[in-house]
Design an enzyme around this catalytic site. Structure first.
Site, PDB file in Angstrom:
ATOM      1  N   ARG A  18       1.756 -21.872   9.705  1.00 54.52           N
ATOM      2  CA  ARG A  18       2.997 -22.131   8.964  1.00 54.52           C
ATOM      3  C   ARG A  18       4.234 -21.679   9.735  1.00 54.52           C
ATOM      4  O   ARG A  18       5.215 -22.417   9.831  1.00 54.52           O
ATOM      5  CB  ARG A  18       2.960 -21.456   7.591  1.00 54.52           C
ATOM      6  N   ASN A  36       0.326 -22.945   2.538  1.00 57.95           N
ATOM      7  CA  ASN A  36      -1.128 -22.890   2.439  1.00 57.95           C
ATOM      8  C   ASN A  36      -1.550 -23.411   1.076  1.00 57.95           C
ATOM      9  O   ASN A  36      -0.808 -23.292   0.101  1.00 57.95           O
ATOM     10  CB  ASN A  36      -1.641 -21.456   2.586  1.00 57.95           C
TER      11      ASN A  36
END
EC number: 3.6.1.7
Length: 94
Positions: A18, A36
């Site tokens: 990320r 996520n």
């Protein structure tokens, strides 16, 4: 201006996917978000010029050095005029 919504599977959580995605997107002028999912995948939206979004889709297929991407599913969505790229909290739906 285009928008792609992707889901990335494989070893993509716990490998800085990320954060690296946010850095890469900002460096290429792409807006959107990444998060996520509880099922172990990563979900992202890339919005911007077609060339820049295409770069992010190619990047998503390998991700950061510690990732082991198995697949990337991408589909088109209408652009929403996003202006930044952010890491969102983990989604509650698989």
């Amino acid at each position: 201006m285009i928008r792609k919504h992707i889901t990335v599977s494989g070893l993509v959580q716990g490998v800085f996917y990320r954060d690296t995605c946010r850095t890469e997107a900002r460096a290429h002028g792409v807006s959107g978000w990444v998060r996520n999912r509880p099922d172990g995948t990563v979900e992202a939206v890339f919005e911007g010029p077609a060339e820049a979004v295409d770069h992010m889709i190619r990047w998503a297929h390998h991700g950061p050095a510690r990732a082991a991407v198995q697949s990337v599913d991408a589909h088109d969505e209408p652009p929403q005029g996003l202006t930044d790229f952010e890491v969102r909290p983990t989604s509650s739906a698989p």
